[in-house]
Design a protein around this motif. Structure first.
Motif, short mmCIF file in Angstrom:
data_model
loop_
_atom_site.label_atom_id
_atom_site.label_comp_id
_atom_site.label_asym_id
_atom_site.label_seq_id
_atom_site.Cartn_x
_atom_site.Cartn_y
_atom_site.Cartn_z
N ILE A 123 38.65 -29.83 7.60
CA ILE A 123 38.46 -30.44 8.94
C ILE A 123 37.00 -30.25 9.37
CG2 ILE A 123 39.10 -30.27 11.39
CD1 ILE A 123 41.88 -29.23 10.33
N ALA A 124 36.47 -29.04 9.15
CA ALA A 124 35.09 -28.72 9.54
C ALA A 124 34.11 -29.62 8.79
CB ALA A 124 34.80 -27.26 9.26
N LYS A 125 34.39 -29.85 7.51
CA LYS A 125 33.50 -30.68 6.68
C LYS A 125 33.52 -32.13 7.18
CE LYS A 125 31.81 -32.05 2.40
NZ LYS A 125 31.66 -33.43 2.73
N ARG A 126 34.71 -32.63 7.46
CA ARG A 126 34.85 -34.01 7.94
C ARG A 126 34.12 -34.17 9.27
NH1 ARG A 126 39.41 -36.77 10.54
NH2 ARG A 126 39.33 -38.97 9.98
N ASN A 136 31.50 -24.80 10.24
CA ASN A 136 30.44 -25.81 10.42
C ASN A 136 29.46 -25.52 11.57
OD1 ASN A 136 31.82 -26.52 12.75
ND2 ASN A 136 32.60 -28.47 11.97
N GLY A 137 29.72 -24.47 12.33
CA GLY A 137 28.79 -24.08 13.39
C GLY A 137 28.74 -25.01 14.58
N ILE A 138 29.64 -26.02 14.63
CA ILE A 138 29.61 -26.95 15.78
C ILE A 138 30.35 -26.32 16.96
CG2 ILE A 138 30.29 -29.24 16.63
CD1 ILE A 138 29.99 -30.27 13.74
N ASP A 139 29.69 -26.36 18.10
CA ASP A 139 30.23 -25.77 19.33
C ASP A 139 31.58 -26.41 19.68
OD1 ASP A 139 30.30 -24.30 21.60
OD2 ASP A 139 28.79 -25.46 22.70
N ALA A 140 32.62 -25.59 19.76
CA ALA A 140 33.95 -26.14 20.07
C ALA A 140 34.49 -25.51 21.34
CB ALA A 140 34.90 -25.87 18.92
N ARG A 141 34.95 -26.34 22.27
CA ARG A 141 35.54 -25.86 23.52
C ARG A 141 37.04 -26.12 23.48
NH1 ARG A 141 31.28 -24.31 27.02
NH2 ARG A 141 29.72 -23.87 25.42
#
Ligand SMILES: Nc1ncnc2c1ncn2[C@@H]1O[C@H](COP(=O)(O)OP(=O)(O)O)[C@@H](O)[C@H]1O
Ligand SMILES: O=P(O)(O)OC[C@H]1O[C@](O)(COP(=O)(O)O)[C@@H](O)[C@@H]1O
Ligand SMILES: [Mg+2]
Length: 322
Positions: A204-207, A241-246
């Motif tokens: 999921i993180a890669k996608r 993936n280091g993307i900020d998730a809320r």
């Protein structure tokens, strides 16, 4: 000549929008056909406590538009015992009530099945936001709950896009991913996690990273509670993936508010249908709607059948959210 002269109605388990519309339909349809009708307070607990009152046309006035249930609901441990079920059945018989309409989810259906086997003429109406009952296309409350989730995601998208963030939204569905599936497809969520389909957070993180690299400015991950906790999913994806998730947990907001016209119409049709079936001598059935047609299916079969998960919609949602 009607097969029943006096019936009762109860709501049980998690409430759902449209239960009141169903109670209204049961009461008004019974009275229209000259059948006495009683309301049981607090689901099966009210059967045990003998908390049963006669209803008239005015008892169900001004409720078609209200969420919740005027009959109150409960989760009754006592009723799961054979003694509790016997007592509930006896209390109905002692009042001369010869038919019962149960409005509830999969748990309530188990109880209805037991009462039916004890000789009470019982009909089940699928009342739950979860849409987890087999042999009906939709349950009463599902349409409203999905609309609430879609509305919340619309709002989240605005702010997520502005900040180029990802949003994890946890929705109800302890054992069933229908709310996540329908709301996900309707709101264009990039990822839908449901208990029926295994998931891999790394994938999921890669996608998600690929999507951001190709110009996406937000990512919505919809999680049915039965597939995991929103906080855990967000943390795992962020680790990859280091993307900020809320995270937003919608909770009981999904079970409240005015029912949509779709739920009101479904509830009205099913409530009237259940009464007519009892009057005609039928019992031990679950009432549902399949492809627009009213159907009555053996409740024993319904409680022993797992609703199939709609992989076609699931794959469509994935394809369209690239
Ligand atoms: N196996 C069972 N036998 C008898 N009664 C049951 C059974 N399972 C659930 N019930 C009754 O139905 C009630 C509602 O069930 P629950 O699972 O809480 O909600 P829902 O009907 O919304 O799925 C329970 O509190 C209990 O009284
Ligand atoms: O907080 P509560 O009342 O236990 O309800 C939460 C539950 O309600 C539901 O929507 C319906 O649950 P039930 O089938 O037990 O009524 C579940 O998906 C969810 O876990
Ligand atoms: Mg349930």
């Amino acid at each position: 000549m009607t097969a029943v002269k006096s019936i009762a109605v109860l709501t049980s388990g998690g409430d759902s929008q449209g239960m009141n519309a169903a109670v209204r339909a049961v009461v008004r349809s019974a009275l229209y056909h000259g059948v006495k009708v009683f309301g049981v307070q607090r689901g099966y607990q009210g059967l045990i406590n003998n908390d049963i009152t006669e209803m008239d046309l005015r008892s169900v006035g001004d409720i078609i538009q209200r969420g919740g249930t005027i009959l109150q609901t409960a989760r009754s441990k006592e009723f799961t015992t054979p003694e509790g079920q016997q007592l509930g059945a006896e209390n109905l018989r002692n009042r001369g009530i010869d038919g019962l309409i149960v409005i509830g989810g999969d748990g309530s259906y188990q109880g209805a099945n037991k009462l039916s086997k004890l000789g009470i003429k019982t009909m089940g109406l699928p009342g739950t936001i979860d849409n987890d009952i087999a042999f009906t296309d939709f349950t009463i409350g599902f349409d409203t709950a999905v609309s609430i989730v879609v509305d919340a995601i619309n709002k989240l998208r605005d702010t997520m896009t502005s900040h180029e963030r990802s949003s994890v939204v946890e929705v109800m569905g302890r054992h069933c991913g229908e709310i996540a599936l329908y709301a996900g497809l309707a709101s264009g969520a990039e990822t839908i996690l449901v208990p029926e389909v295994p998931h891999d957070c790394q994938e999921i993180a890669k996608r998600m990273s690929d999507n951001f690299a190709h110009g996406k400015r937000h990512s919505i991950i919809l999680v049915a509670e039965g597939a995991g906790k929103g906080d855990d999913i967000a943390r795992q994806i962020m680790e990859h993936n280091g993307i900020d998730a809320r995270v937003t947990v919608l909770g009981h907001i999904q079970r409240g508010g005015t029912p949509t016209h779709t739920d009101r119409i479904l509830a009205s049709r099913l409530g009237d249908f259940a009464v007519r079936r009892l009057i005609e001598g039928d019992s031990g059935k679950s009432c549902g709607v399949i492809k627009g047609e009213l159907v009555a299916t053996d409740i024993d079969l319904v409680v022993n059948t797992k609703r199939p998960f709609n992989m076609e919609l699931y794959n469509l949602a994935l394809r369209l959210s690239q």
